[in-house]
Motif scaffolding. Structure first.
Motif, PDB file in Angstrom:
ATOM      1  N   LYS A   1       8.849   6.087  15.647  1.00  0.00           N
ATOM      2  CA  LYS A   1       7.476   6.308  16.109  1.00  0.00           C
ATOM      3  C   LYS A   1       6.647   7.055  15.070  1.00  0.00           C
ATOM      4  N   LYS A   2       7.296   8.015  14.418  1.00  0.00           N
ATOM      5  CA  LYS A   2       6.585   8.817  13.413  1.00  0.00           C
ATOM      6  C   LYS A   2       6.321   8.018  12.145  1.00  0.00           C
ATOM      7  N   ARG A   3       7.299   7.209  11.726  1.00  0.00           N
ATOM      8  CA  ARG A   3       7.142   6.551  10.429  1.00  0.00           C
ATOM      9  C   ARG A   3       6.123   5.417  10.455  1.00  0.00           C
ATOM     10  N   VAL A   4       5.899   4.768  11.604  1.00  0.00           N
ATOM     11  CA  VAL A   4       4.902   3.695  11.624  1.00  0.00           C
ATOM     12  C   VAL A   4       3.503   4.249  11.342  1.00  0.00           C
ATOM     13  N   GLU A   5       3.318   5.542  11.593  1.00  0.00           N
ATOM     14  CA  GLU A   5       2.029   6.165  11.313  1.00  0.00           C
ATOM     15  C   GLU A   5       1.762   6.260   9.815  1.00  0.00           C
ATOM     16  N   ASN A   6       2.817   6.152   9.008  1.00  0.00           N
ATOM     17  CA  ASN A   6       2.673   6.264   7.554  1.00  0.00           C
ATOM     18  C   ASN A   6       2.636   4.905   6.866  1.00  0.00           C
ATOM     19  N   TRP A   7       2.435   3.836   7.631  1.00  0.00           N
ATOM     20  CA  TRP A   7       2.520   2.499   7.055  1.00  0.00           C
ATOM     21  C   TRP A   7       1.505   2.276   5.930  1.00  0.00           C
ATOM     22  N   ASP A   8       0.295   2.770   6.083  1.00  0.00           N
ATOM     23  CA  ASP A   8      -0.718   2.575   5.047  1.00  0.00           C
ATOM     24  C   ASP A   8      -0.278   3.175   3.714  1.00  0.00           C
ATOM     25  N   GLU A   9       0.341   4.349   3.762  1.00  0.00           N
ATOM     26  CA  GLU A   9       0.835   4.974   2.540  1.00  0.00           C
ATOM     27  C   GLU A   9       1.993   4.186   1.948  1.00  0.00           C
ATOM     28  N   GLU A  10       2.860   3.685   2.823  1.00  0.00           N
ATOM     29  CA  GLU A  10       3.989   2.890   2.342  1.00  0.00           C
ATOM     30  C   GLU A  10       3.515   1.636   1.617  1.00  0.00           C
ATOM     31  N   ILE A  11       2.524   0.967   2.176  1.00  0.00           N
ATOM     32  CA  ILE A  11       2.069  -0.291   1.578  1.00  0.00           C
ATOM     33  C   ILE A  11       1.392  -0.040   0.240  1.00  0.00           C
ATOM     34  N   LYS A  12       0.757   1.110   0.065  1.00  0.00           N
ATOM     35  CA  LYS A  12       0.184   1.469  -1.238  1.00  0.00           C
ATOM     36  C   LYS A  12       1.287   1.622  -2.281  1.00  0.00           C
ATOM     37  N   LYS A  13       2.371   2.318  -1.903  1.00  0.00           N
ATOM     38  CA  LYS A  13       3.496   2.504  -2.821  1.00  0.00           C
ATOM     39  C   LYS A  13       4.141   1.165  -3.168  1.00  0.00           C
ATOM     40  N   ILE A  14       4.250   0.302  -2.180  1.00  0.00           N
ATOM     41  CA  ILE A  14       4.871  -1.007  -2.394  1.00  0.00           C
ATOM     42  C   ILE A  14       4.051  -1.831  -3.381  1.00  0.00           C
ATOM     43  N   ASN A  15       2.743  -1.849  -3.223  1.00  0.00           N
ATOM     44  CA  ASN A  15       1.904  -2.638  -4.121  1.00  0.00           C
ATOM     45  C   ASN A  15       1.818  -2.034  -5.514  1.00  0.00           C
ATOM     46  N   ALA A  16       1.928  -0.716  -5.611  1.00  0.00           N
ATOM     47  CA  ALA A  16       1.998  -0.085  -6.938  1.00  0.00           C
ATOM     48  C   ALA A  16       3.274  -0.513  -7.651  1.00  0.00           C
ATOM     49  N   PHE A  17       4.368  -0.621  -6.886  1.00  0.00           N
ATOM     50  CA  PHE A  17       5.632  -1.091  -7.459  1.00  0.00           C
ATOM     51  C   PHE A  17       5.504  -2.543  -7.913  1.00  0.00           C
ATOM     52  N   VAL A  18       4.827  -3.359  -7.122  1.00  0.00           N
ATOM     53  CA  VAL A  18       4.604  -4.761  -7.505  1.00  0.00           C
ATOM     54  C   VAL A  18       3.865  -4.828  -8.842  1.00  0.00           C
ATOM     55  N   GLU A  19       2.820  -4.024  -8.999  1.00  0.00           N
ATOM     56  CA  GLU A  19       2.061  -4.013 -10.252  1.00  0.00           C
ATOM     57  C   GLU A  19       2.954  -3.652 -11.430  1.00  0.00           C
ATOM     58  N   ASP A  20       3.840  -2.676 -11.233  1.00  0.00           N
ATOM     59  CA  ASP A  20       4.757  -2.280 -12.308  1.00  0.00           C
ATOM     60  C   ASP A  20       5.747  -3.398 -12.637  1.00  0.00           C
ATOM     61  N   MET A  21       6.249  -4.076 -11.613  1.00  0.00           N
ATOM     62  CA  MET A  21       7.201  -5.157 -11.844  1.00  0.00           C
ATOM     63  C   MET A  21       6.540  -6.322 -12.576  1.00  0.00           C
ATOM     64  N   GLU A  22       5.294  -6.608 -12.259  1.00  0.00           N
ATOM     65  CA  GLU A  22       4.614  -7.737 -12.880  1.00  0.00           C
ATOM     66  C   GLU A  22       4.189  -7.454 -14.321  1.00  0.00           C
TER      67      GLU A  22
ATOM     68  N   VAL B   1       7.526 -12.293 -14.810  1.00  0.00           N
ATOM     69  CA  VAL B   1       7.905 -11.815 -13.475  1.00  0.00           C
ATOM     70  C   VAL B   1       6.652 -11.854 -12.607  1.00  0.00           C
ATOM     71  N   MET B   2       6.733 -12.527 -11.472  1.00  0.00           N
ATOM     72  CA  MET B   2       5.561 -12.682 -10.606  1.00  0.00           C
ATOM     73  C   MET B   2       5.970 -12.626  -9.141  1.00  0.00           C
ATOM     74  N   LEU B   3       5.171 -11.921  -8.358  1.00  0.00           N
ATOM     75  CA  LEU B   3       5.389 -11.877  -6.914  1.00  0.00           C
ATOM     76  C   LEU B   3       4.953 -13.182  -6.289  1.00  0.00           C
ATOM     77  N   LEU B   4       5.773 -13.714  -5.395  1.00  0.00           N
ATOM     78  CA  LEU B   4       5.395 -14.860  -4.585  1.00  0.00           C
ATOM     79  C   LEU B   4       4.870 -14.374  -3.238  1.00  0.00           C
ATOM     80  N   GLY B   5       4.077 -15.199  -2.568  1.00  0.00           N
ATOM     81  CA  GLY B   5       3.512 -14.785  -1.291  1.00  0.00           C
ATOM     82  C   GLY B   5       2.207 -14.034  -1.484  1.00  0.00           C
ATOM     83  N   GLN B   6       1.790 -13.329  -0.440  1.00  0.00           N
ATOM     84  CA  GLN B   6       0.519 -12.615  -0.463  1.00  0.00           C
ATOM     85  C   GLN B   6       0.510 -11.536  -1.545  1.00  0.00           C
ATOM     86  N   ASN B   7      -0.595 -11.488  -2.286  1.00  0.00           N
ATOM     87  CA  ASN B   7      -0.736 -10.481  -3.336  1.00  0.00           C
ATOM     88  C   ASN B   7      -2.203 -10.103  -3.439  1.00  0.00           C
ATOM     89  N   PRO B   8      -2.587  -8.856  -3.083  1.00  0.00           N
ATOM     90  CA  PRO B   8      -1.751  -7.713  -2.701  1.00  0.00           C
ATOM     91  C   PRO B   8      -0.877  -8.027  -1.486  1.00  0.00           C
TER      92      PRO B   8
END
Length: 391
Positions: free
Chosen positions: A282-303, A308-315
């Motif tokens: 219940k507590k962690r779903v409240e932090n989803w916006d922050e998690e998705i920012k970290k995830i997309n920052a990681f995608v940028e670093d990987m690309e 190397v390219m992400l498939l699917g939705q980007n961002p």
């Protein structure tokens, strides 16, 4: 026997949402490891979902409310929850002349969705997606399919199923828009939230679905195999109907058992772990916006790694990441370990979870990792790709 990966960083996309909190692990080991049916000492009703000590019944009520539903039952994994929905829907054409035994399932559904349909003799039709590299589909395609089924059979499809986030590309589906279409045509609607329930905020009423299926061990920090089916008042009467069987010789009745979930569902440690982890979830779903920012920052670093390219939705809008990785494929052609070099190299550096033998495509997740852990994962990929950011 010892787990060789217990101290490593796990990046398996199927596992990140199921990481059990440390306090829950300790409580499970210290107080709940004694016997398989550990929750059944004080069972009075003959069904685990009705137990009050431990408070399974109130836990399921809390689960239903958490997802915006009216009733919930725990199941033998998410696949059993899907089966329960399909079993319920399979009876619909017999109860009303408005529906046929054809159902519409999205083109990225998990195989268990289709197996559940097959087991209940339902005919599956799918809308198309856009293909490489995004693999998207749109709400209008579902409306077209509903019309197509109606034109062919003179009846409505008995169910529309949408995978909230698919297990292949991690695309977030337009579930609310599809829900509005289903509401318009009065077609029952199921959302499979195996990869999202307990990860990001979900409200059944907001997305207008009748059934929500959840995988606790994929997305709710729980032990396998555990799932949940959440529904509304209307469909709870059908999906959770109790047994009416009475064998001819003994005349026995099983009046508290629910046939659609095989009578009495899973108990023991999986169920207890789900109950103990719910406050954390219940507590962690409240932090989803922050998690998705970290995830997309990681995608940028990987690309930044060439080829190397992400498939699917980007961002991206979910934590499951599918990368196309020709860079690693080229390295594998001359490496002594061939395609196994990538997963093996990660393990040697303390990171586990890549599919062994795969180097042309990889699926990973950094959900729930700290900034330092994400940087370590990134730098490990850089090292194995023989890439330096300043290049």
């Amino acid at each position: 026997m010892e787990n060789p990966y217990k101290d490593m960083i796990t990046i398996n996309a199927l596992m990140r949402g199921g990481i059990i909190p440390e306090n829950v692990r300790q409580e499970l080991c210290s107080g709940w490891m004694g016997v398989g049916y550990i929750n059944c000492y004080d069972c009075l009703e003959g069904r685990s979902s009705l137990i009050s000590k431990p408070p399974v019944k109130s836990f399921l009520e809390e689960m239903a409310a958490f997802f915006g539903g009216d009733a919930a039952e725990h199941t033998f994994g998410c696949r059993a929850a899907q089966y329960a929905v399909m079993r319920t829907i399979a009876d619909l054409p017999e109860k009303t002349m408005d529906y046929c035994n054809t159902i519409i399932i999205d083109p990225h559904s998990h195989y268990t969705t289709n197996i559940a349909a097959e087991m209940n003799h339902l005919i599956v039709t799918e809308p198309s997606h856009t293909g490489y590299p995004e693999y998207l589909y749109y709400p209008e395609a579902f409306e077209e399919k509903i019309k197509e089924v109606k034109k062919k059979t003179k009846l409505l499809p008995s169910l529309v199923v949408v995978t909230h986030v698919d297990p292949y590309y991690g695309n977030l589906a337009p579930v609310r828009e599809i829900g509005e279409i289903c509401e318009k045509y009065e077609v029952p609607y199921m959302v499979n939230a195996a990869y999202t329930g307990g990860i990001m905020p979900i409200n059944m009423k907001a997305i207008k679905c009748d059934f929500l299926t959840v995988s606790a061990h994929k997305s709710m920090a729980s032990l396998a195999p555990l799932g949940f089916l959440i529904t509304n008042y209307k469909w709870a009467k059908e999906a959770f109907a109790i047994s009416r069987a009475r064998p001819s010789w003994t005349g026995r009745i099983f009046g508290k058992k629910i046939p659609n979930i095989f009578g009495c569902s899973i108990g023991g440690l999986p169920l207890i772990s789900g109950m103990l982890s719910l406050p954390h979830v219940k507590k962690r779903v409240e932090n989803w916006d922050e998690e998705i920012k970290k995830i997309n920052a990681f995608v940028e670093d990987m690309e930044k790694i060439p080829d190397v390219m992400l498939l699917g939705q980007n961002p991206h809008r979910h934590h499951l990441l599918h990368f196309e990785t020709p860079r690693f494929w080229e390295i594998s052609k001359t490496h002594r370990k061939k395609g196994f070099f990538l997963a093996a190299g990660m393990v040697e550096r303390g990171v586990v979870g890549l599919h062994r033998g795969m180097s042309k495509h990889i699926k990973i997740s950094v959900y729930g990792l700290t900034d330092e852990e994400i940087a370590r994962v990134r730098d490990t990929f850089y090292e194995l790709a023989e890439f330096k950011p300043q290049d």
